[in-house]
Design a protein around this motif. Structure first.
Motif, PDB file in Angstrom:
ATOM      1  N   ALA A  87       0.825  -1.211   0.000  1.00 16.22           N
ATOM      2  CA  ALA A  87       0.000   0.000   0.000  1.00 16.22           C
ATOM      3  C   ALA A  87       0.857   1.258   0.000  1.00 16.22           C
ATOM      4  O   ALA A  87       1.961   1.291   0.560  1.00 16.22           O
ATOM      5  N   LEU A  88       0.332   2.303  -0.621  1.00 13.94           N
ATOM      6  CA  LEU A  88       0.942   3.625  -0.525  1.00 13.94           C
ATOM      7  C   LEU A  88       0.469   4.292   0.764  1.00 13.94           C
ATOM      8  O   LEU A  88      -0.682   4.105   1.188  1.00 13.94           O
ATOM      9  N   PHE A  89       1.341   5.073   1.367  1.00 10.49           N
ATOM     10  CA  PHE A  89       1.076   5.683   2.666  1.00 10.49           C
ATOM     11  C   PHE A  89       1.614   7.106   2.647  1.00 10.49           C
ATOM     12  O   PHE A  89       2.665   7.376   2.049  1.00 10.49           O
ATOM     13  N   LYS A  90       0.925   8.023   3.299  1.00 13.05           N
ATOM     14  CA  LYS A  90       1.394   9.406   3.379  1.00 13.05           C
ATOM     15  C   LYS A  90       2.520   9.489   4.405  1.00 13.05           C
ATOM     16  O   LYS A  90       2.292   9.296   5.601  1.00 13.05           O
ATOM     17  N   ILE A  91       3.731   9.783   3.931  1.00  2.00           N
ATOM     18  CA  ILE A  91       4.901   9.709   4.809  1.00  2.00           C
ATOM     19  C   ILE A  91       5.193  11.018   5.535  1.00  2.00           C
ATOM     20  O   ILE A  91       6.112  11.076   6.359  1.00  2.00           O
ATOM     21  N   ALA A  92       4.442  12.060   5.238  1.00  4.22           N
ATOM     22  CA  ALA A  92       4.513  13.319   5.990  1.00  4.22           C
ATOM     23  C   ALA A  92       5.954  13.826   6.090  1.00  4.22           C
ATOM     24  O   ALA A  92       6.653  13.915   5.093  1.00  4.22           O
ATOM     25  N   SER A  93       6.418  14.106   7.318  1.00  2.00           N
ATOM     26  CA  SER A  93       7.716  14.767   7.485  1.00  2.00           C
ATOM     27  C   SER A  93       8.916  13.894   7.189  1.00  2.00           C
ATOM     28  O   SER A  93      10.049  14.393   7.176  1.00  2.00           O
ATOM     29  N   ILE A  94       8.718  12.613   6.927  1.00  2.00           N
ATOM     30  CA  ILE A  94       9.844  11.807   6.441  1.00  2.00           C
ATOM     31  C   ILE A  94      10.366  12.400   5.133  1.00  2.00           C
ATOM     32  O   ILE A  94      11.532  12.245   4.781  1.00  2.00           O
ATOM     33  N   ARG A  95       9.491  13.118   4.446  1.00  2.00           N
ATOM     34  CA  ARG A  95       9.923  13.780   3.207  1.00  2.00           C
ATOM     35  C   ARG A  95      11.127  14.694   3.446  1.00  2.00           C
ATOM     36  O   ARG A  95      11.934  14.918   2.531  1.00  2.00           O
ATOM     37  N   LYS A  96      11.265  15.216   4.640  1.00  2.00           N
ATOM     38  CA  LYS A  96      12.367  16.139   4.910  1.00  2.00           C
ATOM     39  C   LYS A  96      13.725  15.485   4.666  1.00  2.00           C
ATOM     40  O   LYS A  96      14.692  16.170   4.331  1.00  2.00           O
ATOM     41  N   LEU A  97      13.807  14.177   4.833  1.00  2.00           N
ATOM     42  CA  LEU A  97      15.061  13.488   4.533  1.00  2.00           C
ATOM     43  C   LEU A  97      15.389  13.586   3.044  1.00  2.00           C
ATOM     44  O   LEU A  97      16.544  13.812   2.659  1.00  2.00           O
ATOM     45  N   TYR A  98      14.387  13.416   2.197  1.00  2.00           N
ATOM     46  CA  TYR A  98      14.581  13.501   0.749  1.00  2.00           C
ATOM     47  C   TYR A  98      14.970  14.942   0.370  1.00  2.00           C
ATOM     48  O   TYR A  98      15.833  15.148  -0.497  1.00  2.00           O
ATOM     49  N   THR A  99      14.311  15.915   1.005  1.00  3.48           N
ATOM     50  CA  THR A  99      14.631  17.321   0.746  1.00  3.48           C
ATOM     51  C   THR A  99      16.066  17.632   1.135  1.00  3.48           C
ATOM     52  O   THR A  99      16.799  18.291   0.386  1.00  3.48           O
ATOM     53  N   ALA A 100      16.484  17.140   2.306  1.00  2.00           N
ATOM     54  CA  ALA A 100      17.848  17.407   2.769  1.00  2.00           C
ATOM     55  C   ALA A 100      18.881  16.766   1.851  1.00  2.00           C
ATOM     56  O   ALA A 100      19.953  17.332   1.615  1.00  2.00           O
ATOM     57  N   VAL A 101      18.576  15.581   1.305  1.00  3.81           N
ATOM     58  CA  VAL A 101      19.484  14.950   0.338  1.00  3.81           C
ATOM     59  C   VAL A 101      19.555  15.804  -0.935  1.00  3.81           C
ATOM     60  O   VAL A 101      20.645  16.021  -1.488  1.00  3.81           O
ATOM     61  N   ALA A 102      18.412  16.287  -1.392  1.00  2.00           N
ATOM     62  CA  ALA A 102      18.398  17.138  -2.594  1.00  2.00           C
ATOM     63  C   ALA A 102      19.200  18.414  -2.370  1.00  2.00           C
ATOM     64  O   ALA A 102      19.978  18.833  -3.251  1.00  2.00           O
TER      65      ALA A 102
END
Length: 344
Positions: A87-102
Motif C-alpha cells: 500500500a501507498l502511505f502518506k509519509i509526511a515529514s519523512i519527506r524532509k530526509l529527501y529534501t535534505a538529500v536534494a
C-alpha cells in the motif's frame, strides 16, 4: 534514625510523583508498555491493531536476512479490505530526509550555498520574514531559523491550505520565535522555503530533481509527490479520532510504500544515495532518521546501527491529543526488542 525517616519520606514522595505521572499518561499507552512482549513481529503488529490502530505496516530489513513486511488490520476499514504490504502511505515529514538529500546534492554541485541567506534566494521576503538577511540555508535545513511554524496556526489541520503560498501567508510579518542559530525549533515553514528556493534555482519543480537524483537512482518506483499522481485505491485509508471520514484523498505530501522508504533509508545511511563528497555535507546538516504525522497517518523510519537494521512503521490512526503518536512509539520500540531477541 533521622536518616531513615528522611529516606522513607523521599520514597513516599517518589511513589506519589510516579502515581501522578501515570495518572497523566494515557492508559492505552501504559497498557501497551506493560503487555508481555510477543515472540514475533507479526504478533506485535496484531497487538497494535488490538490497541486501536486501524491498520499497521512494518518493514524490516535486517542484516543477512531478506527484508520482510508485516501487516495487520485494514487497508480500507469500510470495505473490509485487509492491510496491504504494498500500500501507498502518506509519509509526511519523512519527506524532509529527501529534501535534505536534494539540498546536499545542489550544494555539492555548486547551485546552492549553505552560508547564503534567505534574502539572497528569496529577496521578496526580506521585509516579510524577520531576520531574512541573517537566516542561512543551513539554518533552514536544521530548524534553527526562528521562523514560526505555519502548521502551528490555530486549527490548521481542521482546514489545511492547498499550496505553499497559502501556507506561507500564515506566518508572514510575524515576529521571529528566536534569533537565527540561537536555538532549535521544528518548523515546517523552513522546508516550505527550501522547496521554494530549490524551485527557483532549478527553474523547474524540485520534485523532478528528487525523482532523477534519488528515486530513479535507487529504482524506487512506488514513491510519489502527491495523491493526485496515483490510483487512490492503492492508498491505505487513514482515520483521525473524532473525524468521521477516511482521509486518504486529502492531498498532503508525499506517498510511498514501506519498502520504498526502507530502501531509501538504507541508502541514506550507507551512503549509496550520494556521490563522492556528498555524505560529508549531508552529515553536517541533517539527521538520518525521521518520523511523520498528518491527520490519519503516522510513520517512523529509523536505522539501527547495532543490528544493521532498517525498520519502517506505518500506523493509520491519529488523534487530537497525540495519544496514538506515543502509542506508535511504544509499539515501534517493542518491535525492535523482538527483532533483537530473535537475533540472539
Amino acid at each position: 534514625m533521622a536518616t531513615r525517616k528522611i529516606r522513607k519520606f523521599i520514597g513516599i514522595v517518589l511513589l506519589f510523583a510516579t502515581g501522578i505521572s501515570l495518572f497523566f499518561v494515557p492508559w492505552i499507552v501504559v497498557k501497551a508498555w506493560l503487555l508481555p512482549l510477543p515472540v514475533s513481529v507479526q504478533e506485535q503488529a496484531d497487538e497494535a491493531v488490538g490497541l486501536g490502530f486501524s491498520g499497521i505496516i512494518i518493514y524490516a530489513d535486517v542484516a543477512n536476512e531478506l527484508p520482510k513486511t508485516y501487516t495487520a488490520g485494514w487497508h480500507n476499514r469500510e470495505l473490509k479490505i485487509a492491510a496491504n504490504p504494498k500500500a501507498l502511505f502518506k509519509i509526511a515529514s519523512i519527506r524532509k530526509l529527501y529534501t535534505a538529500v536534494a539540498i546536499t546534492k545542489l550544494v555539492s554541485g555548486g547551485q546552492l550555498a549553505l552560508d547564503k541567506t534567505l534574502e539572497d534566494y528569496l529577496p521578496e521576503l526580506a521585509r516579510r520574514i524577520e531576520n531574512a538577511d541573517k537566516i542561512t540555508l543551513k539554518m533552514l535545513v536544521q530548524h534553527r531559523s526562528g521562523i514560526p511554524n505555519y502548521t502551528d496556526s490555530d486549527d490548521y489541520w481542521a482546514s489545511p491550505k492547498e499550496n505553499n503560498a497559502e501556507n506561507l501567508a500564515l506566518i508572514l510579518d510575524l515576529p521571529a520565535n528566536f534569533e537565527p542559530d540561537k536555538s532549535y525549533e521544528y518548523s515546517n515553514t523552513n522546508y516550505l522555503l527550501l522547496a521554494e528556493i530549490m524551485d527557483r534555482v532549478l527553474g523547474y519543480p524540485h520534485f523532478k530533481f528528487i525523482q532523477k537524483e534519488i528515486l530513479d537512482r535507487l529504482q524506487l518506483e512506488n514513491t510519489f509527490k502527491s495523491v493526485k499522481d496515483v490510483d487512490v485505491e492503492r492508498v491505505m485509508s487513514g482515520y483521525h479520532i473524532g473525524h468521521p471520514l477516511d482521509l486518504k484523498t486529502d492531498d498532503i505530501g508525499m506517498l510511498a510504500t514501506a519498502e520504498d522508504v526502507g530502501v531509501f533509508l538504507r541508502a541514506l545511511n550507507n551512503g549509496s544515495v550520494f556521490d563522492p563528497g556528498e555524505m560529508e555535507v549531508y552529515s553536517s546538516i541533517y539527521e538520518f532518521e525521521h518520523k511523520g504525522w498528518v491527520p490519519g497517518y503516522q510513520s517512523i523510519a529509523k536505522y539501527h546501527k547495532d543490528i544493521d537494521a532498517v525498520v519502517i512503521q506505518f500506523t493509520s490512526t491519529t488523534d487530537p491529543k497525540l495519544y496514538y503518536w506515543n502509542l506508535a512509539d511504544v509499539e515501534y520500540n517493542r518491535t525492535i526488542k523482538i527483532i533483537k531477541n530473535n537475533l540472539e
